[in-house]
Design a protein around this motif. Structure first.
Motif, PDB file in Angstrom:
ATOM      1  N   SER A 145       0.705  -1.337   0.035  1.00 42.08           N
ATOM      2  CA  SER A 145       0.101   0.032   0.142  1.00 42.08           C
ATOM      3  C   SER A 145       0.690   1.147   0.077  1.00 42.08           C
ATOM      4  O   SER A 145       0.496   2.329  -0.636  1.00 42.08           O
ATOM      5  CB  SER A 145      -0.984   0.047   1.221  1.00 42.08           C
ATOM      6  OG  SER A 145      -1.804  -1.274   1.238  1.00 42.08           O
ATOM      7  N   LEU A 146       1.982   1.176   0.713  1.00 42.83           N
ATOM      8  CA  LEU A 146       2.935   2.404   0.767  1.00 42.83           C
ATOM      9  C   LEU A 146       3.644   2.505  -0.764  1.00 42.83           C
ATOM     10  O   LEU A 146       3.602   3.476  -1.269  1.00 42.83           O
ATOM     11  CB  LEU A 146       3.863   2.248   1.653  1.00 42.83           C
ATOM     12  CG  LEU A 146       4.585   3.524   1.870  1.00 42.83           C
ATOM     13  CD1 LEU A 146       4.554   4.428   3.230  1.00 42.83           C
ATOM     14  CD2 LEU A 146       6.223   3.235   1.794  1.00 42.83           C
ATOM     15  N   PHE A 147       3.889   1.214  -1.251  1.00 40.79           N
ATOM     16  CA  PHE A 147       4.377   1.522  -2.701  1.00 40.79           C
ATOM     17  C   PHE A 147       3.569   2.322  -3.651  1.00 40.79           C
ATOM     18  O   PHE A 147       3.930   2.693  -4.553  1.00 40.79           O
ATOM     19  CB  PHE A 147       4.942   0.140  -3.264  1.00 40.79           C
ATOM     20  CG  PHE A 147       5.967   0.362  -4.210  1.00 40.79           C
ATOM     21  CD1 PHE A 147       7.112   0.408  -4.072  1.00 40.79           C
ATOM     22  CD2 PHE A 147       5.455   0.137  -5.627  1.00 40.79           C
ATOM     23  CE1 PHE A 147       8.164   0.574  -5.054  1.00 40.79           C
ATOM     24  CE2 PHE A 147       6.299   0.542  -6.703  1.00 40.79           C
ATOM     25  CZ  PHE A 147       7.496   0.528  -6.291  1.00 40.79           C
ATOM     26  N   TRP A 148       2.242   1.850  -3.235  1.00 40.87           N
ATOM     27  CA  TRP A 148       1.273   2.712  -4.385  1.00 40.87           C
ATOM     28  C   TRP A 148       1.668   4.285  -4.300  1.00 40.87           C
ATOM     29  O   TRP A 148       1.644   4.879  -5.240  1.00 40.87           O
ATOM     30  CB  TRP A 148      -0.253   2.511  -3.880  1.00 40.87           C
ATOM     31  CG  TRP A 148      -0.434   1.071  -4.338  1.00 40.87           C
ATOM     32  CD1 TRP A 148      -0.184   0.242  -5.208  1.00 40.87           C
ATOM     33  CD2 TRP A 148      -1.872   0.376  -3.716  1.00 40.87           C
ATOM     34  NE1 TRP A 148      -1.063  -0.804  -5.311  1.00 40.87           N
ATOM     35  CE2 TRP A 148      -1.838  -0.925  -4.474  1.00 40.87           C
ATOM     36  CE3 TRP A 148      -2.742   0.642  -2.662  1.00 40.87           C
ATOM     37  CZ2 TRP A 148      -2.977  -1.921  -3.885  1.00 40.87           C
ATOM     38  CZ3 TRP A 148      -3.439  -0.403  -2.127  1.00 40.87           C
ATOM     39  CH2 TRP A 148      -3.712  -1.666  -2.905  1.00 40.87           C
ATOM     40  N   ASP A 149       1.743   4.715  -2.746  1.00 42.76           N
ATOM     41  CA  ASP A 149       2.140   6.131  -2.729  1.00 42.76           C
ATOM     42  C   ASP A 149       3.498   6.504  -3.474  1.00 42.76           C
ATOM     43  O   ASP A 149       3.477   7.451  -4.123  1.00 42.76           O
ATOM     44  CB  ASP A 149       2.163   6.603  -1.244  1.00 42.76           C
ATOM     45  CG  ASP A 149       0.873   6.804  -0.697  1.00 42.76           C
ATOM     46  OD1 ASP A 149      -0.098   7.434  -1.270  1.00 42.76           O
ATOM     47  OD2 ASP A 149       0.455   6.446   0.485  1.00 42.76           O
ATOM     48  N   ILE A 150       4.399   5.598  -3.020  1.00 47.54           N
ATOM     49  CA  ILE A 150       5.783   5.757  -3.956  1.00 47.54           C
ATOM     50  C   ILE A 150       5.396   5.883  -5.475  1.00 47.54           C
ATOM     51  O   ILE A 150       6.063   6.625  -6.084  1.00 47.54           O
ATOM     52  CB  ILE A 150       6.837   4.582  -3.635  1.00 47.54           C
ATOM     53  CG1 ILE A 150       6.972   4.713  -2.274  1.00 47.54           C
ATOM     54  CG2 ILE A 150       7.892   4.579  -4.527  1.00 47.54           C
ATOM     55  CD1 ILE A 150       8.164   3.476  -1.754  1.00 47.54           C
ATOM     56  N   ALA A 151       4.687   5.003  -6.043  1.00 50.77           N
ATOM     57  CA  ALA A 151       4.509   5.005  -7.452  1.00 50.77           C
ATOM     58  C   ALA A 151       3.592   6.350  -7.972  1.00 50.77           C
ATOM     59  O   ALA A 151       4.161   6.899  -9.011  1.00 50.77           O
ATOM     60  CB  ALA A 151       3.553   3.768  -7.936  1.00 50.77           C
ATOM     61  N   VAL A 152       2.776   6.905  -7.064  1.00 54.64           N
ATOM     62  CA  VAL A 152       2.257   8.040  -7.528  1.00 54.64           C
ATOM     63  C   VAL A 152       2.940   9.124  -7.531  1.00 54.64           C
ATOM     64  O   VAL A 152       3.224   9.996  -8.608  1.00 54.64           O
ATOM     65  CB  VAL A 152       1.069   8.297  -6.389  1.00 54.64           C
ATOM     66  CG1 VAL A 152       0.755   9.886  -6.440  1.00 54.64           C
ATOM     67  CG2 VAL A 152      -0.260   7.177  -6.410  1.00 54.64           C
ATOM     68  N   HIS A 153       4.090   9.114  -6.638  1.00 56.91           N
ATOM     69  CA  HIS A 153       4.905  10.307  -6.631  1.00 56.91           C
ATOM     70  C   HIS A 153       6.258  10.146  -7.477  1.00 56.91           C
ATOM     71  O   HIS A 153       6.671  11.066  -7.939  1.00 56.91           O
ATOM     72  CB  HIS A 153       5.493  10.763  -5.149  1.00 56.91           C
ATOM     73  CG  HIS A 153       4.315  11.093  -4.139  1.00 56.91           C
ATOM     74  ND1 HIS A 153       4.120  12.556  -4.033  1.00 56.91           N
ATOM     75  CD2 HIS A 153       3.559  10.723  -3.543  1.00 56.91           C
ATOM     76  CE1 HIS A 153       3.361  12.487  -3.323  1.00 56.91           C
ATOM     77  NE2 HIS A 153       2.721  11.754  -2.881  1.00 56.91           N
ATOM     78  N   HIS A 154       6.628   8.957  -7.813  1.00 58.58           N
ATOM     79  CA  HIS A 154       7.933   8.767  -8.384  1.00 58.58           C
ATOM     80  C   HIS A 154       8.003   8.174  -9.775  1.00 58.58           C
ATOM     81  O   HIS A 154       8.840   8.086 -10.443  1.00 58.58           O
ATOM     82  CB  HIS A 154       8.641   7.713  -7.456  1.00 58.58           C
ATOM     83  CG  HIS A 154       9.771   8.488  -6.383  1.00 58.58           C
ATOM     84  ND1 HIS A 154      10.393   9.421  -6.631  1.00 58.58           N
ATOM     85  CD2 HIS A 154       9.489   8.707  -5.099  1.00 58.58           C
ATOM     86  CE1 HIS A 154      10.867   9.817  -5.692  1.00 58.58           C
ATOM     87  NE2 HIS A 154      10.127   9.306  -4.703  1.00 58.58           N
ATOM     88  N   LEU A 155       6.500   7.369 -10.083  1.00 58.76           N
ATOM     89  CA  LEU A 155       6.862   6.328 -11.249  1.00 58.76           C
ATOM     90  C   LEU A 155       5.817   6.948 -12.101  1.00 58.76           C
ATOM     91  O   LEU A 155       5.947   6.401 -13.346  1.00 58.76           O
ATOM     92  CB  LEU A 155       6.581   4.805 -10.497  1.00 58.76           C
ATOM     93  CG  LEU A 155       7.905   4.546  -9.745  1.00 58.76           C
ATOM     94  CD1 LEU A 155       7.731   3.144  -9.367  1.00 58.76           C
ATOM     95  CD2 LEU A 155       9.029   4.460 -10.557  1.00 58.76           C
ATOM     96  N   ILE A 156       4.998   7.601 -11.917  1.00 64.67           N
ATOM     97  CA  ILE A 156       3.897   8.167 -12.757  1.00 64.67           C
ATOM     98  C   ILE A 156       4.220   9.731 -13.249  1.00 64.67           C
ATOM     99  O   ILE A 156       4.261  10.208 -12.185  1.00 64.67           O
ATOM    100  CB  ILE A 156       2.403   7.947 -12.383  1.00 64.67           C
ATOM    101  CG1 ILE A 156       2.051   6.533 -11.815  1.00 64.67           C
ATOM    102  CG2 ILE A 156       1.307   8.338 -13.532  1.00 64.67           C
ATOM    103  CD1 ILE A 156       0.899   6.212 -11.190  1.00 64.67           C
ATOM    104  N   GLU A 157       4.564   9.837 -14.405  1.00 62.68           N
ATOM    105  CA  GLU A 157       5.086  11.032 -14.896  1.00 62.68           C
ATOM    106  C   GLU A 157       3.773  12.175 -14.919  1.00 62.68           C
ATOM    107  O   GLU A 157       3.652  13.070 -14.144  1.00 62.68           O
ATOM    108  CB  GLU A 157       5.887  11.176 -16.008  1.00 62.68           C
ATOM    109  CG  GLU A 157       6.430  12.579 -16.192  1.00 62.68           C
ATOM    110  CD  GLU A 157       7.871  12.501 -16.881  1.00 62.68           C
ATOM    111  OE1 GLU A 157       8.011  11.208 -17.463  1.00 62.68           O
ATOM    112  OE2 GLU A 157       8.529  13.392 -17.031  1.00 62.68           O
ATOM    113  N   HIS A 158       2.795  11.701 -15.973  1.00 62.40           N
ATOM    114  CA  HIS A 158       1.673  12.558 -15.890  1.00 62.40           C
ATOM    115  C   HIS A 158       0.403  11.821 -16.082  1.00 62.40           C
ATOM    116  O   HIS A 158      -0.676  12.379 -15.327  1.00 62.40           O
ATOM    117  CB  HIS A 158       1.594  13.207 -17.439  1.00 62.40           C
ATOM    118  CG  HIS A 158       2.815  14.057 -17.592  1.00 62.40           C
ATOM    119  ND1 HIS A 158       3.068  15.150 -16.957  1.00 62.40           N
ATOM    120  CD2 HIS A 158       3.990  13.936 -18.576  1.00 62.40           C
ATOM    121  CE1 HIS A 158       4.288  15.974 -17.339  1.00 62.40           C
ATOM    122  NE2 HIS A 158       4.802  15.043 -18.321  1.00 62.40           N
TER     123      HIS A 158
END
Ligand SMILES: *Cc1c(COP(=O)(O)O)cnc(C)c1O
Length: 374
Positions: free
Chosen positions: A84-97
């Motif tokens: 679940s925390l990795f979802w937040d990481i992905a939102v901030h770090h892995l999705i650009e637009h």
């Protein structure tokens, strides 16, 4: 006069030696817990900046490399907080637009909802399918990340992991799949999970296998946007490279995961685990197919998960009564995912679960149902 119903007593020979079949938290092997007790005085309650704990981070990192044999250049990062925390990481770090998501159950919906709530991202593309199936994800215009879920734990559907398009990162929630379903990691840029499912540990950590493209994107976005410190993926990666974590890790969880990795690697690693889970899942699906009251929920056999198996019951057999009777006999956590709202059982057959116990489980279910039918 009062009437009492005597609880159903399942005969000993039909009772699994271990009654834990939950989809996470899931069975932790007692041998691993015993080992933890043995090493505890030198490990638990000691500094996470000193060798005993650093060795456990290294052991998990190296154990994962042996287990997954990731492609050249892929790296492992881990930290506190779970998938679940990795979802937040992905939102901030892995999705650009903008991202596109396969949406086919609770977990895939939840991540999509988090992305949709992020004010700095465009509303995600949702590629939906009815629960019990998975959508086909195809290339989408203007999308820089594709979010797939290897096993949708809420429904027992597994989807193959392949790149929908040549461009765009592929982010795979593999929380229940990793360690039990086969995967070609060249098709994923972030393959992330928690340790309380196939890795037979406790919760509290996230683990991600990252491609060079994912690392490059994370580094670039960190330089461009504000990122909360605990979601700093490049910092987590830098720490993991040094056998550390950003903050104090869940040490017992790390140790138990290391034990499970050693145990699985001694048996042949991922290839062994995939075959072992497939055999146990086949037992369940074959039993359901033969039964006059049970049917696999996932109609298409190629979409059925070999780690989380969902079995529908006929209307006249109330699954919650069956699971209640099993629970009273020490067989736990096979209730259907609540929000799915189906008359079904959901059984996890992660690598730590013994085939003999799965066989006893179906015999025990048959026993309870025969008893209920009178
Ligand atoms: C269990 C699960 C999660 C949540 O994991 P946590 O460790 O509780 O954050 C997310 N996705 C899937 C597919 C899961 O099975």
């Amino acid at each position: 006069m009062t009437t009492t119903t005597t609880p159903i007593q399942i005969p000993t020979e039909l009772r699994p030696a271990d009654g834990r079949f939950g989809s996470g938290p899931s069975k932790v092997r007692q041998e691993a817990v015993d080992r933890l007790r043995d090493v505890a005085p030198g490990l638990l309650g000691t500094s996470h900046r000193r060798p005993p704990v650093l060795q456990q981070v290294r052991r998990v990192r190296e154990g994962l490399v042996t287990f997954f044999r990731p492609p050249d250049g892929y790296e492992i990062a881990l930290g506190n907080g779970g998938a679940s925390l990795f979802w937040d990481i992905a939102v901030h770090h892995l999705i650009e637009h903008r991202s596109a998501h396969a949406v086919f159950g609770e977990f895939s919906s939840k991540f999509t909802g988090m992305v949709s709530a992020a004010p700095f991202l465009a509303d995600p593309v949702r590629i939906e399918a009815e629960p019990g199936t998975h959508p086909e994800v195809t290339a989408q215009d203007g999308v820089d990340a594709y979010a797939l879920t290897h096993c949708e734990t809420s429904t027992g559907v597994a989807m193959p992991i392949s790149r929908p398009a040549p461009e765009g990162l592929v982010l795979v929630d593999a929380t229940s799949a990793a360690g039990g379903l086969s995967v070609d990691l060249t098709q994923a840029d972030a393959y992330y999970f928690s340790p309380q499912k196939c890795f037979a540990s406790d919760g509290g950590l996230w683990v991600a296998l990252l491609s060079p493209a994912a690392v490059e994107r994370a580094q670039r976005l960190t330089a461009q946007r504000y990122v909360p410190a605990l979601l700093d993926l490049p910092a987590a990666l830098a720490a993991t490279r040094k056998d550390q974590t950003i903050n104090t890790p869940a040490i017992a969880t790390l140790f138990l995961m290391g034990e499970q990795l050693d145990w699985m690697n001694a048996r042949g690693g991922l290839a062994w685990a995939v075959e072992d889970c497939a055999r146990k899942a086949a037992h369940l699906y074959d039993w359901a197919a033969r039964s006059d009251y049970a049917t696999p929920f996932v109609a298409d056999p190629s979409q059925r998960s070999n780690v989380v198996c969902t079995i529908d019951f006929a209307d006249e057999v109330a699954a919650d009564e069956v699971t209640g009777a099993l629970r009273a006999n020490g067989i736990v956590d096979i209730e259907a995912y609540r929000k799915l709202g189906r008359n079904q059982v959901r059984v996890a057959v992660f690598p730590a679960v013994d085939l003999a116990d799965v066989e006893r489980l179906t015999a025990a279910i048959d026993y309870v149902v025969a008893h209920m039918r009178g």
